[in-house]
Scaffold this active site. Sequence first.
Site, PDB file in Angstrom:
ATOM      1  N   LYS A 177     101.573 -19.360 -15.846  1.00 59.18           N
ATOM      2  CA  LYS A 177     102.068 -17.955 -17.240  1.00 59.18           C
ATOM      3  C   LYS A 177     101.437 -16.760 -17.191  1.00 59.18           C
ATOM      4  O   LYS A 177     101.849 -15.819 -17.082  1.00 59.18           O
ATOM      5  CB  LYS A 177     101.285 -18.914 -18.903  1.00 59.18           C
ATOM      6  CG  LYS A 177     101.925 -17.934 -19.759  1.00 59.18           C
ATOM      7  CD  LYS A 177     103.382 -17.567 -20.124  1.00 59.18           C
ATOM      8  CE  LYS A 177     103.000 -16.212 -20.956  1.00 59.18           C
ATOM      9  NZ  LYS A 177     104.200 -15.608 -21.495  1.00 59.18           N
ATOM     10  N   LYS A 245      95.102  -9.391 -24.396  1.00 57.62           N
ATOM     11  CA  LYS A 245      94.133 -10.709 -23.439  1.00 57.62           C
ATOM     12  C   LYS A 245      94.738 -11.652 -22.651  1.00 57.62           C
ATOM     13  O   LYS A 245      93.836 -12.176 -21.491  1.00 57.62           O
ATOM     14  CB  LYS A 245      94.846 -11.392 -25.258  1.00 57.62           C
ATOM     15  CG  LYS A 245      94.593 -12.963 -25.388  1.00 57.62           C
ATOM     16  CD  LYS A 245      95.466 -13.738 -25.102  1.00 57.62           C
ATOM     17  CE  LYS A 245      96.929 -13.616 -26.000  1.00 57.62           C
ATOM     18  NZ  LYS A 245      97.766 -15.145 -25.503  1.00 57.62           N
TER      19      LYS A 245
HETATM   20  P1  NAD Z   1     101.514 -14.135 -33.774  1.00 57.01           P
HETATM   21  O1  NAD Z   1     100.712 -13.547 -33.479  1.00 57.01           O
HETATM   22  O2  NAD Z   1     103.101 -13.748 -33.695  1.00 57.01           O
HETATM   23  O3  NAD Z   1     101.158 -15.479 -34.122  1.00 57.01           O
HETATM   24  C1  NAD Z   1     100.073 -16.273 -34.155  1.00 57.01           C
HETATM   25  C2  NAD Z   1     100.846 -16.913 -35.674  1.00 57.01           C
HETATM   26  O4  NAD Z   1      99.241 -17.767 -35.484  1.00 57.01           O
HETATM   27  C3  NAD Z   1     100.232 -16.199 -37.209  1.00 57.01           C
HETATM   28  O5  NAD Z   1     101.378 -17.001 -37.987  1.00 57.01           O
HETATM   29  C4  NAD Z   1      98.884 -16.632 -37.061  1.00 57.01           C
HETATM   30  O6  NAD Z   1      98.426 -16.752 -38.749  1.00 57.01           O
HETATM   31  C5  NAD Z   1      98.718 -18.486 -36.667  1.00 57.01           C
HETATM   32  N1  NAD Z   1      97.356 -18.433 -36.801  1.00 57.01           N
HETATM   33  C6  NAD Z   1      96.009 -17.609 -36.158  1.00 57.01           C
HETATM   34  N2  NAD Z   1      95.664 -18.338 -36.259  1.00 57.01           N
HETATM   35  C7  NAD Z   1      95.332 -19.751 -37.149  1.00 57.01           C
HETATM   36  C8  NAD Z   1      94.605 -20.448 -37.383  1.00 57.01           C
HETATM   37  N3  NAD Z   1      93.322 -20.584 -36.772  1.00 57.01           N
HETATM   38  N4  NAD Z   1      94.923 -21.621 -38.154  1.00 57.01           N
HETATM   39  C9  NAD Z   1      96.753 -21.755 -38.003  1.00 57.01           C
HETATM   40  N5  NAD Z   1      97.453 -20.897 -38.013  1.00 57.01           N
HETATM   41  C10 NAD Z   1      96.873 -19.748 -37.172  1.00 57.01           C
HETATM   42  O7  NAD Z   1     101.635 -13.887 -32.119  1.00 57.01           O
HETATM   43  P2  NAD Z   1     102.602 -14.704 -31.084  1.00 57.01           P
HETATM   44  O8  NAD Z   1     103.814 -13.597 -31.273  1.00 57.01           O
HETATM   45  O9  NAD Z   1     103.722 -15.798 -31.727  1.00 57.01           O
HETATM   46  O10 NAD Z   1     102.294 -15.630 -29.413  1.00 57.01           O
HETATM   47  C11 NAD Z   1     101.586 -17.116 -29.809  1.00 57.01           C
HETATM   48  C12 NAD Z   1     101.626 -16.985 -28.583  1.00 57.01           C
HETATM   49  O11 NAD Z   1     102.532 -17.591 -27.644  1.00 57.01           O
HETATM   50  C13 NAD Z   1     100.569 -16.545 -27.450  1.00 57.01           C
HETATM   51  O12 NAD Z   1      99.659 -16.979 -27.517  1.00 57.01           O
HETATM   52  C14 NAD Z   1     101.177 -15.098 -26.926  1.00 57.01           C
HETATM   53  O13 NAD Z   1     100.068 -14.722 -25.928  1.00 57.01           O
HETATM   54  C15 NAD Z   1     102.181 -16.317 -26.354  1.00 57.01           C
HETATM   55  N6  NAD Z   1     103.446 -15.582 -26.052  1.00 57.01           N
HETATM   56  C16 NAD Z   1     104.190 -14.548 -27.486  1.00 57.01           C
HETATM   57  C17 NAD Z   1     105.355 -13.632 -26.701  1.00 57.01           C
HETATM   58  C18 NAD Z   1     106.083 -12.608 -27.262  1.00 57.01           C
HETATM   59  O14 NAD Z   1     107.017 -12.623 -26.765  1.00 57.01           O
HETATM   60  N7  NAD Z   1     105.403 -12.928 -28.784  1.00 57.01           N
HETATM   61  C19 NAD Z   1     105.975 -14.334 -25.203  1.00 57.01           C
HETATM   62  C20 NAD Z   1     105.247 -15.357 -24.687  1.00 57.01           C
HETATM   63  C21 NAD Z   1     104.218 -16.189 -25.111  1.00 57.01           C
END
Ligand code: NAD
Length: 298
Positions: A177, A245
């Site tokens: 990744k 990040k």
């Molecule tokens: P996001 O911030 O939209 O969602 C993360 C969720 O986790 C939020 O709803 C938050 O409230 C929750 N959260 C945080 N701490 C928590 C805890 N201690 N307990 C329970 N819930 C908690 O992020 P995202 O865009 O959904 O991305 C998630 C992961 O996937 C990241 O690592 C990101 O790098 C990866 N990712 C994102 C994308 C994208 O396009 N957004 C694509 C591929 C990978």
Amino acid sequence: MSSSSSQKRVAFIGLGTMGREMARNLLKAGYAVVGHDVNAEAVSELGAEGLQPAASPAEAARGADIAITMLPDTPHVEAVIEGPDGLASAPPAGRLIVDMSTISPVAVRRLHAGLKEQGVAFVDAPVSGGPVGAKNAALSIMAGGDREAFLAAEPYFRAMGTTITHVGGTGAGQTVKLCNQLICGINLQAVCEALALGRAAGVDLEQLRKVLLGGSAASWMLDRLGPAMIGGDASAGFRIDLMLKDLRLVLEQAQALTVPLPGTALVTSQYMEAKAHGEGSNGNQALFRVYDRMTNRA
Ligand code: NAD
């Protein structure tokens, strides 16, 4: 809906941009999904679609066959697994935890070792494809971990993605990744530079984009993010903060392995410049604003 999947229970922790769509697809595939998020609204939003709410990761995991986490960064995954009321304190009945966030491969190996002592399997399975891929159950899923654990997780992956690959042992999913993110980060910079040069020379940028998409300069970034960049729309998409990040994780691993990555180092500074100008919450196409500033177009 298959009868076997309807009997399986998934604990899903982290129902943000990606997680909410992935949980939706598990529900659509017939799994029972119990969800937890520190943001109560994220949980209640899915209630109408059948998601059962849980007050903590431990509560979500009670009686579950598998627990899946989709959280922002390494400390969040560590807290959800090792913190109070975390998954390690009350593992799912199926003794399988899968983290699908993008986090540190070093942390993944540490978490795996701790869980293994408890007889709990752990798979790192980060994803590529963004919110659209998540919504369409078309994610590319790159999994690291023991083969047996990967095979146990695979049916759940099939509800969320189309390209599902076991890429190696624990942490290998994260490494693949990070290679993906390195290419995305630098490719977006190349698109910014082409658009900045074309604009300065007075070329029609939409035509430039279409022509380039037909040749060897074609890329996902030019295709999917080009229109927003040309239109000056920086708002939606994969946030600059998340890209920073990921690039930090790339550079940490590169430093640990003594692999010079000058391209990644340079583009990281440019994403940082965007963040310093208040673009952290904008989509990563906001990198073009750095070029706006450098060419006195801001
Ligand atoms: P996001 O911030 O939209 O969602 C993360 C969720 O986790 C939020 O709803 C938050 O409230 C929750 N959260 C945080 N701490 C928590 C805890 N201690 N307990 C329970 N819930 C908690 O992020 P995202 O865009 O959904 O991305 C998630 C992961 O996937 C990241 O690592 C990101 O790098 C990866 N990712 C994102 C994308 C994208 O396009 N957004 C694509 C591929 C990978």
